[in-house]
Design an enzyme around this catalytic site. Structure first.
Site, PDB file in Angstrom:
ATOM      1  N   GLU A  49      38.985  49.310  43.520  1.00 13.18           N
ATOM      2  CA  GLU A  49      39.568  48.632  42.367  1.00 13.18           C
ATOM      3  C   GLU A  49      40.814  49.373  41.923  1.00 13.18           C
ATOM      4  OE1 GLU A  49      37.375  46.881  38.817  1.00 13.18           O
ATOM      5  OE2 GLU A  49      38.324  48.640  37.891  1.00 13.18           O
ATOM      6  N   HIS A  92      41.448  39.740  39.969  1.00 12.23           N
ATOM      7  CA  HIS A  92      40.558  39.505  38.823  1.00 12.23           C
ATOM      8  C   HIS A  92      41.117  38.348  37.996  1.00 12.23           C
ATOM      9  CE1 HIS A  92      38.441  43.666  38.560  1.00 12.23           C
ATOM     10  NE2 HIS A  92      38.882  43.455  39.802  1.00 12.23           N
ATOM     11  N   GLY A 141      35.252  38.013  30.859  1.00  8.82           N
ATOM     12  CA  GLY A 141      36.202  38.810  30.078  1.00  8.82           C
ATOM     13  C   GLY A 141      35.571  39.302  28.795  1.00  8.82           C
ATOM     14  N   LYS A 172      25.734  31.500  38.807  1.00 11.56           N
ATOM     15  CA  LYS A 172      27.056  31.738  39.411  1.00 11.56           C
ATOM     16  C   LYS A 172      27.031  31.421  40.905  1.00 11.56           C
ATOM     17  CE  LYS A 172      28.277  35.519  36.224  1.00 11.56           C
ATOM     18  NZ  LYS A 172      28.496  36.992  36.129  1.00 11.56           N
TER      19      LYS A 172
END
Length: 324
Positions: A24, A84, A115, A183
């Protein structure tokens, strides 16, 4: 009698897949930070990761710098970016435009996140806004479908977040698994966990998720525990207490070098435990720093596929470095 199918006729392929590796990164805040980041990018690129994720600020606060970083990764490196994207505070139309922009730039992987909610406790909703990551996944798939010809019928890879420990706003760990399953049903391809400190939390997540019907890969997100202050801060953010022995050891460290040694060893132990539990890969939260991340990889000795141009029949462990 029907003739054997091609699948039946061909010898079965190996069921062992290489361990996935990813990092990341976050967009730089200034020119100095940009120089440091690009040094890190070049160092990490040498490990041939499968992708690197690029964070996106709350409500798109750093959208321009994030898109610029994504563009440079695509045009100046061999890295595959995972962008992202958060949905809190954005309407479906706004997000559809952002998704289209990412696809136009060549991004083919998106990490769909809800978020963070506003810290002042005010509502982030507005007319037409999306409230959950599941809604964002649905939207990405709809945008993808409208652009399938432009994508040559290709598929956008969608990742989501998973929580080894209970999400701070969740009523239970069972609810977290139900959300992850939702999801998946909306079209998520894989999940990356938030930072965790105890291997049993990852093992328990996998057990509960598989029992509930979650079949997508769940990749452990691991942070090099080289800073006492950072470990303590993440403990507060996640609501999970770090291991007392780790905190004590970091607190006794005489200098940064000893702190890094302690933290790297603890991170390696955690990553190995996750891999032993069947983790399909490792996602390293780098904080735009490469030294500790590379040290973790050196000690894990992960096999990496050969880079383009090298003999593809050989896979070799990452080279051991003398990192100062």
């Amino acid at each position: 009698m029907s003739p054997p199918s091609l699948i039946q006729a061909v010898s079965p392929v190996s069921t062992t897949a290489p361990i996935a590796l990813s990092y990341e990164l976050f967009p730089p805040r200034n020119a100095s930070a940009s120089a440091t980041l690009w040094n890190t990018i070049r160092e990490l690129e040498s490990t041939n990761p499968d992708y690197v994720s690029v964070t996106y600020g709350a409500n798109g606060s750093n959208r321009d710098t994030a898109v610029e970083l994504l563009n440079r990764l695509l045009s100046e490196t061999s890295l595959r970016p995972l962008a992202h994207l958060t949905c809190v505070g954005n309407t479906a139309d706004e997000l559809a435009a952002i998704i289209s922009e990412l696809l136009d730039h060549g991004v083919r992987g998106i990490l769909a996140l809800r978020g963070d909610l506003p810290k002042d406790g005010s509502s982030a909703s507005k007319e037409g806004s999306l409230s959950y990551a599941q809604d964002l996944i649905d939207l990405i798939r709809r945008v993808e479908q409208r652009r399938s010809a432009l994508l040559c019928a290709g598929k956008v890879a969608i990742g989501v977040a998973a929580y080894p420990a209970k999400h701070p706003e969740s009523p239970s760990i069972e609810h977290d698994v139900e959300v992850l399953l939702a999801k998946q049903r909306s079209g998520a391809d894989f999940a990356i966990t938030q930072v965790f400190f105890h291997a049993d939390h990852y093992k328990d997540l996998i057990r509960r998720a598989r029992r509930a019907g979650v079949s997508i890969p769940i990749i452990p997100g691991v942070m090099p525990f080289t800073s006492l202050r950072r470990v303590q801060r993440l403990g507060v953010m996640t609501g999970v207490d770090p291991a007392p022995k780790l905190l004590e050891a970091l607190g006794r460290a005489e200098d940064a070098r000893e702190s890094r040694r302690i933290g790297v060893d603890a991170t390696v132990d955690l990553a190995r435990a996750a891999l032993d539990a069947g983790a399909p890969g490792i996602h390293l939260y780098t904080f735009n720093e490469h030294a500790a991340a590379l040290e973790v990889l050196d000690k894990l000795q992960l096999l990496r596929p050969a880079r383009p141009g090298a003999p593809k029949e050989f896979s070799q462990p990452l080279p051991v470095r003398n990192i100062q």
